[in-house]
Design a protein around this motif. Structure first.
Motif, PDB file in Angstrom:
ATOM      1  N   GLN A 187       0.844  -1.198   0.000  1.00  0.00           N
ATOM      2  CA  GLN A 187       0.000   0.000   0.000  1.00  0.00           C
ATOM      3  C   GLN A 187       0.881   1.250   0.000  1.00  0.00           C
ATOM      4  N   LEU A 188       0.470   2.249  -0.770  1.00  0.00           N
ATOM      5  CA  LEU A 188       1.203   3.519  -0.805  1.00  0.00           C
ATOM      6  C   LEU A 188       0.292   4.658  -1.218  1.00  0.00           C
ATOM      7  N   ASP A 189       0.208   5.659  -0.357  1.00  0.00           N
ATOM      8  CA  ASP A 189      -0.387   6.948  -0.700  1.00  0.00           C
ATOM      9  C   ASP A 189       0.780   7.915  -0.845  1.00  0.00           C
ATOM     10  N   VAL A 190       1.029   8.374  -2.073  1.00  0.00           N
ATOM     11  CA  VAL A 190       2.230   9.174  -2.334  1.00  0.00           C
ATOM     12  C   VAL A 190       2.206  10.521  -1.637  1.00  0.00           C
ATOM     13  N   THR A 191       1.047  10.951  -1.166  1.00  0.00           N
ATOM     14  CA  THR A 191       0.961  12.245  -0.476  1.00  0.00           C
ATOM     15  C   THR A 191       1.079  12.111   1.040  1.00  0.00           C
TER      16      THR A 191
END
Length: 333
Positions: free
Chosen positions: A93-97
Motif C-alpha cells: 500500500q502507498l499513498d504518495v501524499t
C-alpha cells in the motif's frame, strides 16, 4: 508549498497483506539478489498496471503500489494469473501524499531487497471534477471522433476548482518528489539506478502563454527546487484569484495538470543534474484510454505502458534529464 503535503491521513500500520506480499516474494525467488527490483506507484490500473505487468514479464521483481489495498492485491493476483514469468510481483500500500505511508514503503523495500533499481513515479490525478454519469456513458460517444474532438469533449465535460487544482499539484508534483527523495538512498545503492517520471504532453512548455514563465521553467542552469515550488504557489494564488489567463499560465482546461506536469519535468532535470550516477528521465505514455482520459484516448494501456518500460530499461550510458515521447527523446518545449 510544503504545506500542501500534510500527512494525507492517519498513520497506517503496515498491513498483513503487505507482509504476505513480502513472504510471497521470498517464496518465488531462490536468489533474491539476482534480479533488478522495480517499484511502480499507482500500479493498480491503467498504464501503471500494464507497466508492472511488462516489467515482470521482462524478468524484474516488481513492487506494485496503490492507495487502495483491495484493488492493489487484486491487480497483483491478476498479473500472477496472466501467465508464466509474471509471478515475481508483490503489493504494498502507498499513498504518495502521505509521508508515513511513503516511509513504510521505504522500510519494506530496504528490508526485503536492500536496494531499489527502478522507481517509476506513475501515480497521478486529473485535477478536474467530472460527472460520473458522463464518464460511464463516454464509450458510446467516442466512435467517429478524432483526437482533437476527444480532447475538446473532455475539456467541455471537466470542471476545474481550486481544491481540485491544489490536490493535483499535491499528488502529481509533490507526491512524486516525496517518493523520490525517500527512496533515493536505496536507488543510490543500486549499480544502475533509474527514476522514471510519467509526465504528459500537457506538461510541455508550449502550453504556457507567458514567455517569461516558459523561460523560467526551462532554465535548468538557474532553476532550483525552491524557486520551482514558489512558482507552484504563484500558480495556485493566480488560480484562486482567477488570474490564470492574465498571467500567462496554461489555459483552456486542465491548467493545474499542465502546470504540475511541467513542474515534474523541471524537477526531473534538476535531480538528474544532482545525481549524475543515476538515469533520471520523464516521458509521456501518449493519449491512453484510461480513467484519467475518461477513456477518450487512442492508445491501449498496453501501448501506453511500453514507453515507461522502455525508458526504465535504457542502458547505463543512456540519456539522463531527458523527456521522451513515443518517438524517442524529445523537447521539453
Amino acid at each position: 508549498m510544503n504545506h500542501l503535503l500534510g500527512h494525507g491521513g492517519a498513520h497506517a500500520p503496515r498491513t498483513a497483506a503487505a507482509n504476505r506480499g513480502g513472504a510471497n516474494m521470498e517464496a518465488t525467488v531462490s536468489n533474491p539478489s539476482s534480479k533488478r527490483v522495480a517499484l511502480v506507484t499507482g500500479g493498480n490500473k491503467g498504464v501503471g498496471l500494464e507497466t508492472c505487468r511488462q516489467l515482470a514479464s521482462r524478468g524484474l521483481r516488481v513492487v506494485l503500489t496503490a492507495r487502495n489495498e483491495a484493488r492493489g492485491l487484486e491487480a497483483v493476483d491478476g498479473i500472477r494469473r496472466s501467465g508464466a514469468g509474471h509471478s515475481d510481483i508483490v503489493f504494498h500500500q502507498l499513498d504518495v501524499t502521505d509521508p508515513s505511508s511513503v516511509s513504510q514503503v521505504v522500510d519494506f523495500v530496504r528490508d526485503q531487497f536492500g536496494r531499489l533499481d527502478v522507481l517509476i513515479n506513475n501515480a497521478g490525478i486529473s485535477g478536474v471534477d467530472r460527472d460520473p454519469v458522463l464518464v460511464a456513458k463516454v464509450k458510446d460517444q467516442v466512435e467517429g471522433m478524432d483526437v482533437d474532438q476527444r480532447v475538446e469533449w473532455m475539456r467541455e465535460n471537466s470542471k476545474e476548482t481550486y481544491e481540485e487544482a491544489k490536490a493535483c499539484i499535491r499528488t502529481n508534483y509533490y507526491g512524486a518528489k516525496l517518493v523520490t527523495e525517500a527512496l533515493l538512498p536505496l536507488l543510490l545503492s543500486s549499480s544502475s539506478g533509474r527514476i522514471v517520471n510519467v509526465s504528459s504532453g500537457f506538461g510541455l512548455l508550449r502550453n504556457f502563454n507567458s514567455e517569461d514563465l516558459r523561460k523560467e521553467f526551462d532554465d535548468i542552469d538557474s532553476l532550483t527546487e525552491k524557486r520551482l515550488e514558489e512558482l507552484l504557489d504563484l500558480f495556485l494564488d493566480d488560480f484562486k484569484a482567477n488570474l490564470i489567463e492574465a498571467h500567462g499560465w496554461p489555459a483552456g482546461g486542465s491548467s493545474a495538470y499542465k502546470v504540475a506536469k511541467a513542474a515534474l519535468n523541471a524537477y526531473t532535470r534538476i535531480v538528474a543534474k544532482k545525481y549524475p550516477i543515476l538515469r533520471i528521465n520523464c516521458l509521456t505514455p501518449g493519449y491512453v484510454k484510461s480513467d484519467m482520459s475518461m477513456h477518450m484516448g487512442v492508445l491501449t494501456p498496453e501501448e501506453g505502458a511500453s514507453n515507461p518500460v522502455k525508458v526504465a530499461l535504457l542502458p547505463d550510458d543512456g540519456p539522463t534529464g531527458a523527456y521522451f515521447d513515443r518517438n524517442g527523446e524529445a523537447s521539453f518545449v
